[in-house]
Scaffold this active site. Structure first.
Site, PDB file in Angstrom:
ATOM      1  CD  GLU A 121      -2.836  -1.240   2.392  1.00 12.51           C
ATOM      2  OE1 GLU A 121      -2.733  -0.368   3.273  1.00 12.51           O
ATOM      3  OE2 GLU A 121      -3.660  -2.164   2.461  1.00 12.51           O
TER       4      GLU A 121
ATOM      5  CD  GLU B 199      -4.397  -8.340   1.470  1.00 12.26           C
ATOM      6  OE1 GLU B 199      -5.322  -7.680   1.979  1.00 12.26           O
ATOM      7  OE2 GLU B 199      -3.207  -8.017   1.592  1.00 12.26           O
TER       8      GLU B 199
HETATM    9  C1  XIL Z   1      -6.407  -7.125   7.973  1.00 14.80           C
HETATM   10  C2  XIL Z   1      -6.691  -8.397   8.775  1.00 14.80           C
HETATM   11  O1  XIL Z   1      -7.463  -9.259   7.975  1.00 14.80           O
HETATM   12  C3  XIL Z   1      -7.412  -8.070  10.054  1.00 14.80           C
HETATM   13  O2  XIL Z   1      -7.528  -9.232  10.869  1.00 14.80           O
HETATM   14  C4  XIL Z   1      -6.651  -6.977  10.812  1.00 14.80           C
HETATM   15  O3  XIL Z   1      -7.396  -6.594  11.946  1.00 14.80           O
HETATM   16  C5  XIL Z   1      -6.412  -5.769   9.931  1.00 14.80           C
HETATM   17  O4  XIL Z   1      -5.723  -6.186   8.755  1.00 14.80           O
HETATM   18  N1  XIL Z   1      -4.960  -5.095   3.552  1.00 14.80           N
HETATM   19  C6  XIL Z   1      -3.936  -5.888   3.999  1.00 14.80           C
HETATM   20  C7  XIL Z   1      -4.181  -6.839   5.095  1.00 14.80           C
HETATM   21  O5  XIL Z   1      -2.846  -5.891   3.414  1.00 14.80           O
HETATM   22  O6  XIL Z   1      -3.052  -7.028   5.901  1.00 14.80           O
HETATM   23  C8  XIL Z   1      -5.354  -6.419   5.946  1.00 14.80           C
HETATM   24  O7  XIL Z   1      -5.611  -7.465   6.865  1.00 14.80           O
HETATM   25  C9  XIL Z   1      -6.555  -6.101   5.093  1.00 14.80           C
HETATM   26  C10 XIL Z   1      -6.264  -4.992   4.141  1.00 14.80           C
END
Ligand code: XIL
Length: 392
Positions: free
Chosen positions: A161, A278
């Protein structure tokens, strides 16, 4: 073959294990890896992230997927909470479980502006650290973690990011999206060079891991093009960037198949292999008009934002299945470019979308329901490679 005959054949061949029930990843064998993130919100220690997965959940993970990502436990705030203090136990356990079940292990994430303690950026309380000092901290962090797991991590999300999007008015008075480097503390203290440093340190620490740039909103062409250009420039400077990760926190309403194809074309043009890192597909009313995954969002809970607390209507599950299938058709058609598709969790009860961007909703974005039963989306995706799915 009748079932009893196949059982006899299995037993005779003495290869019972190879007759094990097939999973989603078998459908995509030869196309791309299929994975899931493993984690939970059950933090019972300020710095540790115990996984406490039940065996039946691990069984699903091992049957359905061939690559796993630690959802949280390798993040800076959990793995390196204080200067000189590293917690490896949970990651060690996770990686052993993944390796002994044949998964490619994904490390997430080395350098990110979120889920990182303030001390990283401070010389002493409220006094920013120098650029040299921060570079040294980054080097230590990456060398220590990626070095510890050297040779055991297939893919690292090296920088997460770094790019943001804003609306600007172009010369014709039209509002357009423009990508820019996020003014994070990394950026403020080190400048854009922090991205290059992170990739260089990761390549030194683990020469065999493939190194990825990961971000959300990657189906927006302005962002995809910016990321592609950034990676191209890094490569031109001799920095190894092995691919891009598209987070893919998507929704029933977006992206369209053609939007996805459009950005895949951008990455193909830049010779950047793509990882869907993701994936989830939300079905709840959207809390805002953004199509991002900024973890700092916090919208107040309201009944109209949380309509499916008891059950999800069948037509919603069908629409979710159709949307997942349409997007997987695009991914499958681009399987020469796409290396991996990872879901951000296994079952709906596990999803971070139960608490983001609104805390306390009942979300339904994944392939398995809360009882670990397959949802219509599962079958729709399973059948994409065989062409059994027909567009609805
Ligand atoms: C999220 C997790 O899924 C949650 O459990 C945590 O509370 C916050 O982070 N982008 C990313 C991930 O790269 O690391 C994030 O994961 C979601 C958004």
């Amino acid at each position: 073959m009748k079932r009893w005959m196949s059982i006899v054949v299995c037993m005779m061949a003495g290869v019972l294990s190879s007759c094990a029930e097939k999973g989603l990843h078998d459908s995509y064998d030869g196309a791309f890896l299929i994975g899931a993130a493993v984690g939970s919100e059950e933090v019972d220690h300020p710095y540790r992230f115990p996984m406490r997965k039940e065996r039946d959940e691990w069984n699903v993970l091992h049957r359905e997927f061939n690559t796993l990502t630690a959802e949280n436990l390798m993040k800076w705030m959990y793995m390196h909470p204080k200067p000189g203090l590293y917690h490896f136990d949970d990651a060690d356990e996770f990686i052993e479980e993944a390796e002994s079940n044949g998964h490619a292990v994904v490390g997430h994430a080395l350098v990110w502006h979120a889920m990182i303690p303030d001390w990283v950026f401070e010389q002493k309380r409220n006094v920013p650290i120098s650029a040299d000092g921060l570079e040294e901290r980054m080097r230590d962090h990456i060398h220590t973690i990626a070095g510890r797991y050297r040779g055991r991590i297939a893919y690292w999300d090296v920088v997460n990011e770094a790019v943001d999007l804003r609306h600007v008015t172009d010369e014709n008075g039209k509002t357009v999206e423009e990508a820019f480097l996020r003014p994070s503390k990394w950026m403020q203290i080190l400048g854009a060079t922090y991205i290059e440093l992170a990739f260089r340190f990761a390549a030194e620490a683990d020469p065999s891991a493939k190194l990825l740039y990961n971000d959300y909103s990657m189906t927006h062409p302005a962002k995809a093009q910016f990321v592609a250009d950034m990676c191209r420039q890094l490569r031109a400077r001799g920095v190894r960037v092995d691919g891009v990760g598209m987070q893919a926190h998507w929704h029933l309403e977006y992206p369209s198949a053609s939007e996805l194809q459009q950005v895949l074309d951008i990455f193909r043009e830049a010779e950047l292999p793509v990882h869907i890192t993701e994936l989830d597909l939300g079905v709840l009313p959207r809390a805002n008009t953004m199509q991002d995954a900024d973890i700092h969002r916090d919208v107040a809970l309201a009944a109209e934002l949380n309509p499916y607390t008891e059950a999800v209507p069948e037509e919603v599950l069908a629409a979710q299945a159709a949307r997942y299938a349409a997007l997987f058709e695009v991914l499958y058609a681009n399987r020469d470019l796409v290396e991996r598709v990872t879901f951000w969790g296994v079952h709906d009860g596990d999803s971070w979308l139960n608490n983001w961007p609104v805390k306390g909703r009942t979300a339904h974005p994944l392939l398995f329901d809360r009882a670990l039963q397959r949802k219509p989306a599962y079958d729709a995706i399973l059948n994409v490679p065989t062409g059994e799915h027909s567009e609805q």
